[in-house]
Design a protein around this motif. Structure first.
Motif, PDB file in Angstrom:
ATOM      1  N   ILE A  40       0.839  -1.203   0.000  1.00  0.00           N
ATOM      2  CA  ILE A  40       0.000   0.000   0.000  1.00  0.00           C
ATOM      3  C   ILE A  40       0.874   1.255   0.000  1.00  0.00           C
ATOM      4  O   ILE A  40       0.605   2.218  -0.733  1.00  0.00           O
ATOM      5  CB  ILE A  40      -0.952  -0.009   1.206  1.00  0.00           C
ATOM      6  N   ILE A  44       0.834   4.229  -2.693  1.00  0.00           N
ATOM      7  CA  ILE A  44       0.555   5.618  -2.322  1.00  0.00           C
ATOM      8  C   ILE A  44       1.625   6.557  -2.848  1.00  0.00           C
ATOM      9  O   ILE A  44       1.329   7.655  -3.336  1.00  0.00           O
ATOM     10  CB  ILE A  44       0.436   5.737  -0.786  1.00  0.00           C
ATOM     11  N   ARG A  61      -7.733   1.878  -5.557  1.00  0.00           N
ATOM     12  CA  ARG A  61      -7.644   2.478  -4.225  1.00  0.00           C
ATOM     13  C   ARG A  61      -6.202   2.914  -3.964  1.00  0.00           C
ATOM     14  O   ARG A  61      -5.272   2.155  -4.219  1.00  0.00           O
ATOM     15  CB  ARG A  61      -8.093   1.470  -3.162  1.00  0.00           C
ATOM     16  N   TYR A  62      -6.043   4.136  -3.505  1.00  0.00           N
ATOM     17  CA  TYR A  62      -4.749   4.773  -3.207  1.00  0.00           C
ATOM     18  C   TYR A  62      -3.976   5.185  -4.473  1.00  0.00           C
ATOM     19  O   TYR A  62      -2.827   5.610  -4.380  1.00  0.00           O
ATOM     20  CB  TYR A  62      -3.837   3.875  -2.355  1.00  0.00           C
ATOM     21  N   ASN A 127      -4.430  11.165  -3.913  1.00  0.00           N
ATOM     22  CA  ASN A 127      -4.699   9.734  -4.096  1.00  0.00           C
ATOM     23  C   ASN A 127      -6.191   9.489  -4.147  1.00  0.00           C
ATOM     24  O   ASN A 127      -6.951  10.085  -3.372  1.00  0.00           O
ATOM     25  CB  ASN A 127      -4.092   8.918  -2.962  1.00  0.00           C
ATOM     26  N   HIS A 129      -9.442   7.563  -3.234  1.00  0.00           N
ATOM     27  CA  HIS A 129      -9.769   6.797  -2.040  1.00  0.00           C
ATOM     28  C   HIS A 129     -11.278   6.678  -1.927  1.00  0.00           C
ATOM     29  O   HIS A 129     -12.013   7.566  -2.351  1.00  0.00           O
ATOM     30  CB  HIS A 129      -9.194   7.481  -0.799  1.00  0.00           C
ATOM     31  N   VAL A 184      -3.646  10.284   2.417  1.00  0.00           N
ATOM     32  CA  VAL A 184      -3.856   8.893   2.821  1.00  0.00           C
ATOM     33  C   VAL A 184      -2.520   8.282   3.228  1.00  0.00           C
ATOM     34  O   VAL A 184      -1.460   8.611   2.695  1.00  0.00           O
ATOM     35  CB  VAL A 184      -4.492   8.060   1.691  1.00  0.00           C
ATOM     36  N   THR A 186      -0.970   4.607   5.854  1.00  0.00           N
ATOM     37  CA  THR A 186      -1.341   3.304   6.426  1.00  0.00           C
ATOM     38  C   THR A 186      -1.521   3.348   7.940  1.00  0.00           C
ATOM     39  O   THR A 186      -1.724   2.302   8.551  1.00  0.00           O
ATOM     40  CB  THR A 186      -0.265   2.258   6.080  1.00  0.00           C
TER      41      THR A 186
END
Length: 227
Positions: A40, A44, A61-62, A127, A129, A184, A186
């Protein structure tokens, strides 16, 4: 070996084996989760691309994107709280590229502040999301009062007249004064497997110690009775 010792020993060994197995399983889960988080993070921080025509909530996603457009004057406010800062709002505006209109999470302001969307074109690096803010205890959004408690993309898109697609801003050019981007990352993804592993290994040690103490007391009592 006496029966009074064999049975507790069997239960002790079995219990320790089960607890050690659970601890090992959590270590395996830890390695798995760290791999996911690393993937992830890599997604990103990758080089930004143009906004995809048909973004997928799972595959994209991301996804880092770079878009230029103008922001809508109407801004939605989502109540949030930041550690060591306090309560505030995420500002959600529409970003119009000329050919498309999407949601833009501009960032954070404190309660009591009022910062209108900047006029003119801005270049947004951020990003894609699809946030999942809503819990069973989350209140319903007060749309007429512009008090939002969750970033419900479909509802926000309907209110602002955009696609159900959100960009979380990482950087704006020119920068928006007074608004702190909340890109975004983690940090919100739980990874407690190491703590769980330590707990299971600790229980295994306690189980072993209790088994040893139980057997020792039983043998001591047997010796006392035989004298």
């Amino acid at each position: 070996m006496r029966k009074s010792v064999v049975i507790p020993l069997i239960f002790g060994i079995a219990g320790v084996a089960v607890l050690l197995g659970l601890g090992k399983w959590q270590l395996d889960r830890l390695a798995w989760k760290e791999g996911i988080l690393a993937d992830i993070e890599a997604r990103i921080s990758a080089a930004p691309v143009a906004l995809p025509d048909d973004a997928d909530p799972e595959a994209d996603r991301y996804l880092p994107v770079r878009v230029t457009g103008g922001m809508s004057a109407r801004t939605l406010r989502v109540l949030v709280s930041r550690k060591q800062v306090g309560a505030g709002y995420r500002l959600i505006s529409a970003l119009d590229t000329g050919t498309r209109r999407v949601l833009l999470d501009r960032g954070f302001i404190k309660v009591g502040e009022d910062i209108p969307a900047p006029a003119g074109a801005v270049t947004v690096t951020g990003n894609l999301h699809w946030p999942d803010d809503r819990l069973s205890s989350t209140p319903e959004n007060d749309v007429p009062g512009n008090m939002w408690f969750a970033r419900d993309i479909a509802q926000m898109a309907e209110v602002l007249g955009t696609e159900p697609l959100m960009i979380i801003a990482r950087e704006l050019s020119p920068p928006e004064q007074g608004v702190t981007p909340l890109p975004v990352d983690t940090r919100g993804i739980p990874n407690d497997h190491l703590n769980y592993a330590i707990t299971w290994f600790s229980l295994a040690a306690i189980w072993a110690a209790m088994t040893g103490a139980f057997i020792w007391r039983g043998r001591r009592a047997a010796k006392g009775a035989g004298q």
